[in-house]
Design an enzyme around this catalytic site. Structure first.
Site, PDB file in Angstrom:
ATOM      1  N   GLY A  53       4.063   3.364  13.557  1.00  0.00           N
ATOM      2  CA  GLY A  53       4.868   2.151  13.735  1.00  0.00           C
ATOM      3  C   GLY A  53       4.568   1.472  15.065  1.00  0.00           C
ATOM      4  O   GLY A  53       4.394   0.258  15.133  1.00  0.00           O
ATOM      5  N   LYS A  86       0.836  -1.202   0.000  1.00  0.00           N
ATOM      6  CA  LYS A  86       0.000   0.000   0.000  1.00  0.00           C
ATOM      7  C   LYS A  86       0.873   1.254   0.000  1.00  0.00           C
ATOM      8  O   LYS A  86       1.618   1.502   0.944  1.00  0.00           O
ATOM      9  CB  LYS A  86      -0.900   0.057   1.240  1.00  0.00           C
ATOM     10  CG  LYS A  86      -1.923   1.198   1.115  1.00  0.00           C
ATOM     11  CD  LYS A  86      -2.648   1.487   2.413  1.00  0.00           C
ATOM     12  CE  LYS A  86      -1.937   2.489   3.264  1.00  0.00           C
ATOM     13  NZ  LYS A  86      -1.773   3.820   2.652  1.00  0.00           N
ATOM     14  N   GLY A 130       7.359   4.576   7.955  1.00  0.00           N
ATOM     15  CA  GLY A 130       6.484   5.718   8.232  1.00  0.00           C
ATOM     16  C   GLY A 130       6.824   6.311   9.571  1.00  0.00           C
ATOM     17  O   GLY A 130       7.960   6.179  10.060  1.00  0.00           O
ATOM     18  N   SER A 131       5.835   6.933  10.192  1.00  0.00           N
ATOM     19  CA  SER A 131       6.107   7.647  11.440  1.00  0.00           C
ATOM     20  C   SER A 131       6.242   6.687  12.619  1.00  0.00           C
ATOM     21  O   SER A 131       5.699   5.576  12.600  1.00  0.00           O
ATOM     22  CB  SER A 131       4.971   8.632  11.713  1.00  0.00           C
ATOM     23  OG  SER A 131       3.759   7.925  11.837  1.00  0.00           O
ATOM     24  N   THR A 132       6.937   7.126  13.640  1.00  0.00           N
ATOM     25  CA  THR A 132       7.129   6.311  14.837  1.00  0.00           C
ATOM     26  C   THR A 132       5.786   6.034  15.520  1.00  0.00           C
ATOM     27  O   THR A 132       5.536   4.927  16.002  1.00  0.00           O
ATOM     28  CB  THR A 132       8.115   7.003  15.792  1.00  0.00           C
ATOM     29  OG1 THR A 132       9.391   7.055  15.129  1.00  0.00           O
ATOM     30  CG2 THR A 132       8.289   6.237  17.090  1.00  0.00           C
ATOM     31  N   GLU A 160      10.733  15.218  15.612  1.00  0.00           N
ATOM     32  CA  GLU A 160      10.886  15.186  14.158  1.00  0.00           C
ATOM     33  C   GLU A 160       9.903  16.162  13.528  1.00  0.00           C
ATOM     34  O   GLU A 160       8.720  16.139  13.832  1.00  0.00           O
ATOM     35  CB  GLU A 160      10.615  13.771  13.640  1.00  0.00           C
ATOM     36  CG  GLU A 160      10.855  13.664  12.153  1.00  0.00           C
ATOM     37  CD  GLU A 160      10.525  12.290  11.605  1.00  0.00           C
ATOM     38  OE1 GLU A 160       9.440  11.773  11.909  1.00  0.00           O
ATOM     39  OE2 GLU A 160      11.354  11.752  10.862  1.00  0.00           O
ATOM     40  N   GLU A 167      10.781   0.875   9.724  1.00  0.00           N
ATOM     41  CA  GLU A 167      11.678   1.998   9.403  1.00  0.00           C
ATOM     42  C   GLU A 167      10.923   3.255   9.790  1.00  0.00           C
ATOM     43  O   GLU A 167       9.988   3.660   9.105  1.00  0.00           O
ATOM     44  CB  GLU A 167      11.992   2.035   7.902  1.00  0.00           C
ATOM     45  CG  GLU A 167      12.651   0.784   7.368  1.00  0.00           C
ATOM     46  CD  GLU A 167      14.148   0.725   7.623  1.00  0.00           C
ATOM     47  OE1 GLU A 167      14.677   1.636   8.296  1.00  0.00           O
ATOM     48  OE2 GLU A 167      14.776  -0.238   7.170  1.00  0.00           O
ATOM     49  N   CYS A 223      13.421  10.879   6.210  1.00  0.00           N
ATOM     50  CA  CYS A 223      13.498  10.353   7.578  1.00  0.00           C
ATOM     51  C   CYS A 223      14.895  10.535   8.161  1.00  0.00           C
ATOM     52  O   CYS A 223      15.059  10.758   9.344  1.00  0.00           O
ATOM     53  CB  CYS A 223      13.128   8.886   7.584  1.00  0.00           C
ATOM     54  SG  CYS A 223      14.042   7.971   6.340  1.00  0.00           S
TER      55      CYS A 223
HETATM   56  P1  NAD Z   1       2.568   7.769   8.445  1.00  0.00           P
HETATM   57  O1  NAD Z   1       3.101   6.847   9.467  1.00  0.00           O
HETATM   58  O2  NAD Z   1       1.444   8.631   8.783  1.00  0.00           O
HETATM   59  O3  NAD Z   1       2.110   6.954   7.150  1.00  0.00           O
HETATM   60  C1  NAD Z   1       2.930   5.989   6.520  1.00  0.00           C
HETATM   61  C2  NAD Z   1       2.056   4.968   5.828  1.00  0.00           C
HETATM   62  O4  NAD Z   1       1.289   4.261   6.798  1.00  0.00           O
HETATM   63  C3  NAD Z   1       1.042   5.545   4.847  1.00  0.00           C
HETATM   64  O5  NAD Z   1       0.913   4.663   3.767  1.00  0.00           O
HETATM   65  C4  NAD Z   1      -0.242   5.572   5.669  1.00  0.00           C
HETATM   66  O6  NAD Z   1      -1.409   5.501   4.896  1.00  0.00           O
HETATM   67  C5  NAD Z   1      -0.092   4.318   6.507  1.00  0.00           C
HETATM   68  N1  NAD Z   1      -0.798   4.346   7.781  1.00  0.00           N
HETATM   69  C6  NAD Z   1      -1.149   5.431   8.543  1.00  0.00           C
HETATM   70  N2  NAD Z   1      -1.741   5.040   9.683  1.00  0.00           N
HETATM   71  C7  NAD Z   1      -1.763   3.677   9.657  1.00  0.00           C
HETATM   72  C8  NAD Z   1      -2.240   2.691  10.558  1.00  0.00           C
HETATM   73  N3  NAD Z   1      -2.799   3.016  11.728  1.00  0.00           N
HETATM   74  N4  NAD Z   1      -2.092   1.380  10.234  1.00  0.00           N
HETATM   75  C9  NAD Z   1      -1.502   1.029   9.081  1.00  0.00           C
HETATM   76  N5  NAD Z   1      -1.042   1.918   8.167  1.00  0.00           N
HETATM   77  C10 NAD Z   1      -1.165   3.234   8.463  1.00  0.00           C
HETATM   78  O7  NAD Z   1       3.829   8.561   7.983  1.00  0.00           O
HETATM   79  P2  NAD Z   1       3.891   9.698   6.879  1.00  0.00           P
HETATM   80  O8  NAD Z   1       3.436  10.980   7.456  1.00  0.00           O
HETATM   81  O9  NAD Z   1       3.202   9.214   5.663  1.00  0.00           O
HETATM   82  O10 NAD Z   1       5.459   9.712   6.595  1.00  0.00           O
HETATM   83  C11 NAD Z   1       6.344  10.461   7.343  1.00  0.00           C
HETATM   84  C12 NAD Z   1       7.038   9.606   8.380  1.00  0.00           C
HETATM   85  O11 NAD Z   1       7.687   8.484   7.796  1.00  0.00           O
HETATM   86  C13 NAD Z   1       8.135  10.346   9.094  1.00  0.00           C
HETATM   87  O12 NAD Z   1       8.020  10.153  10.479  1.00  0.00           O
HETATM   88  C14 NAD Z   1       9.413   9.725   8.574  1.00  0.00           C
HETATM   89  O13 NAD Z   1      10.510   9.813   9.415  1.00  0.00           O
HETATM   90  C15 NAD Z   1       9.009   8.344   8.300  1.00  0.00           C
HETATM   91  N6  NAD Z   1       9.880   7.733   7.308  1.00  0.00           N
HETATM   92  C16 NAD Z   1      10.817   6.841   7.720  1.00  0.00           C
HETATM   93  C17 NAD Z   1      11.678   6.245   6.806  1.00  0.00           C
HETATM   94  C18 NAD Z   1      12.713   5.264   7.249  1.00  0.00           C
HETATM   95  O14 NAD Z   1      13.265   4.571   6.397  1.00  0.00           O
HETATM   96  N7  NAD Z   1      13.023   5.164   8.517  1.00  0.00           N
HETATM   97  C19 NAD Z   1      11.570   6.573   5.459  1.00  0.00           C
HETATM   98  C20 NAD Z   1      10.606   7.489   5.068  1.00  0.00           C
HETATM   99  C21 NAD Z   1       9.753   8.059   6.004  1.00  0.00           C
END
Ligand code: NAD
Ligand code: MN
Length: 489
Positions: free
Chosen positions: A251, A194, A246-248, A399, A268, A302
């Protein structure tokens, strides 16, 4: 040296003639279904949501919203493809398909780069030179491993996991899809992926590429939607592993959801990286590295170098050089080849960034921003830095995921290490010094998964990437990235 000189009076306008990428030859459908079992199908819900261009707020395409039935269908087709085809196929044959995907990405690189910039807001220079080439490189690299897994892990028996659910963010849409799909396929797994809701289009273009490569139906399924669709993947009981970037916060909630199940996972997550500049560093080179680390890509990285620690004796001269360089950055149309700073990915992300900028001011830090014209449509944030920042300031702790740099100083190496490590995150760090011994000393003491020395934000498919502490666990890239998709006996 006269340190009293003010930064150049420069309004950020080089008066360069625009050099806009032509969009005539790109193909974006009005509406995209879900890519399940090798075909694009209408979502069971009948619902679609728009994906917009964040630089001008125009609608690019309608994206399907997957519900429980759709996810179930996607997982079933991945399971059947795993049982009937992919797990039985000779590894070198699997490799051929992955090579084919890599080559088609290269052929379509220009179109993919333009779409990435349209849908996500990043400058074409970034998508053209970084995102798309790295996406292809990851497929090439892991294609090569497909028939060599026994050599990768001598004396152990590598076994695929089964069906993997993969959820990715919006900052490197196609590249993150490649980081996830390529190693999963090379290790013999099948996939339900996704993309993020604001940047689904290149993942759907990848689905078209996968069709063109004639990958057996169901080996890769691409489903779209927002958080609730992601949750359906996380909670589906026929998925063997969740790979999340995605975000902590999200995660952590995913980790809770899968606790007690047999699902494996890799995470990640966020970061708050420090770049450490010593007084013996090549200062001009360091300025370029800092600018690249936090401003290019609007800080939507990130591993962005969002904190800067400068050794006190060079603080003044370094900040002056940095401000001069910021004043020469060009903010504007992501499709213009001269653009350094593109659009912020979404309205909500811009609101978050602005909230932090206000907090920084309120908490007493001193702000400096690129003086430039902000387009009247779209989401924009001028490159920003804060001085007079103390360790307890929110902008030094949390962050921001935007072009905002928090600057502090240090006197001794020990102090630099303490400050750099004083964060819940542990994704990346940068060290700038002329002395190799200092580099080795710091790299062994900094709590970060990736540490760059005298450079920043450099990626290669052969090199593992990932964090520890609240930045997650598991690695992507290199041999480590293979291991994350295998059960080793
Ligand atoms: P996010 O966590 O809001 O979303 C990431 C993904 O997860 C999206 O596809 C979103 O639709 C999905 N998602 C959201 N809530 C969910 C849930 N409850 N259950 C399952 N899936 C869900 O993050 P964002 O705002 O899209 O991205 C920014 C964040 O990602 C930042 O914190 C950044 O540091 C992190 N990031 C980390 C890395 C890494 O490799 N460590 C790389 C890129 C981004
Ligand atoms: Mn978009």
């Amino acid at each position: 040296m006269n340190l009293d000189i003010e930064p150049l009076e420069f309004n950020g306008n080089w008066n360069l003639s625009p050099s806009i990428e032509n969009t005539d030859h790109i193909q974006i459908n009005e509406k995209y279904g879900l890519f399940i079992n090798g075909k694009f199908i209408d979502p069971n819900s009948g619902k679609y949501f728009p994906s917009i261009n964040p630089s001008n707020e125009t609608k690019l395409a309608l994206i399907a919203e997957a519900n429980t039935k759709d996810i179930d269908l996607a997982v079933k087709s991945a399971r059947n493809a795993y049982n009937d085809v992919w797990s039985k196929m000779a590894p070198n044959e699997r490799g051929k398909y992955i090579f084919r995907i890599a080559r088609i990405i290269q052929e379509k690189a220009k179109e993919l780069a333009i779409i990435e910039s349209l849908d996500g807001g990043k400058p074409i220079r970034e998508s053209r030179d970084i995102d798309i080439p790295l996406a292809a490189a990851h497929f090439f690299y892991y294609a090569g491993w497909a028939d060599k897994l026994n050599f990768a892990f001598p004396n152990r028996k590598p076994k695929s996991m089964g069906v993997v659910g993969q959820i990715i963010p919006w900052n490197f849409p196609l590249m993150m899809a490649a980081w996830k799909i390529a190693p999963a396929l090379a290790t013999g797994n099948t996939v339900v992926l996704k993309p993020a809701e604001s940047t689904s289009i290149t993942a759907l273009k990848l689905a078209e590429i996968i069709q063109e490569a004639e990958l057996p139906n169901g080996v890769v399924n691409i489903v779209t939607g927002a958080a609730s669709t992601g949750e359906l993947i996380v909670n589906h009981n026929d998925i063997d592993k969740i790979a999340f970037t995605g975000s902590t916060t999200v995660g952590k909630s995913i980790m809770k959801s899968i606790l007690g199940s047999s699902k494996k996972s890799t995470m990640e997550l966020g970061g708050k990286a420090a770049n450490i500049v010593f007084d013996d560093a090549p200062l001009d080179q360091a300025v370029e590295g800092i600018v690249n680390g936090i401003y290019f890509n609007q800080g939507h990285v990130c591993c962005a170098g969002s904190r800067l620690l400068i050794q006190e004796s060079v603080n003044e001269i370094f900040i002056r050089k940095l401000k001069d360089r910021i004043q020469s950055l060009i903010l504007g149309d992501p499709l213009d080849k001269n653009t350094d700073i593109g659009a912020i990915n979404s309205k909500s992300q811009l609101d978050t960034i602005n909230k932090y900028i206000d907090l920084g001011k309120k908490e007493g830090a001193k702000i400096f921003q690129l003086n430039c014209q902000i387009p009247n449509k779209g989401f924009w944030c001028a490159p920003t830095l804060f001085t007079n920042v103390s360790q307890s300031h929110t902008i030094a702790q949390e962050e921001i995921f935007g072009p905002v740099l928090a600057i502090q100083t240090f006197r001794t190496t020990k102090e630099a290490i303490e400050k750099a490590n004083n964060t819940p995150y542990g994704l990346s760090a940068g060290v700038w010094t002329d002395k190799g011994s200092k580099i080795f000393n710091l790299t062994s003491k900094l709590q970060a998964g990736v540490i760059w020395a005298n450079t920043y934000n450099k990626f290669d498919p052969t090199s593992p990437f990932g964090g520890y502490k609240e930045s997650g666990y598991g690695r992507e890239g290199g041999l480590h990235g293979l291991e994350a998709y295998l059960n080793l006996e």
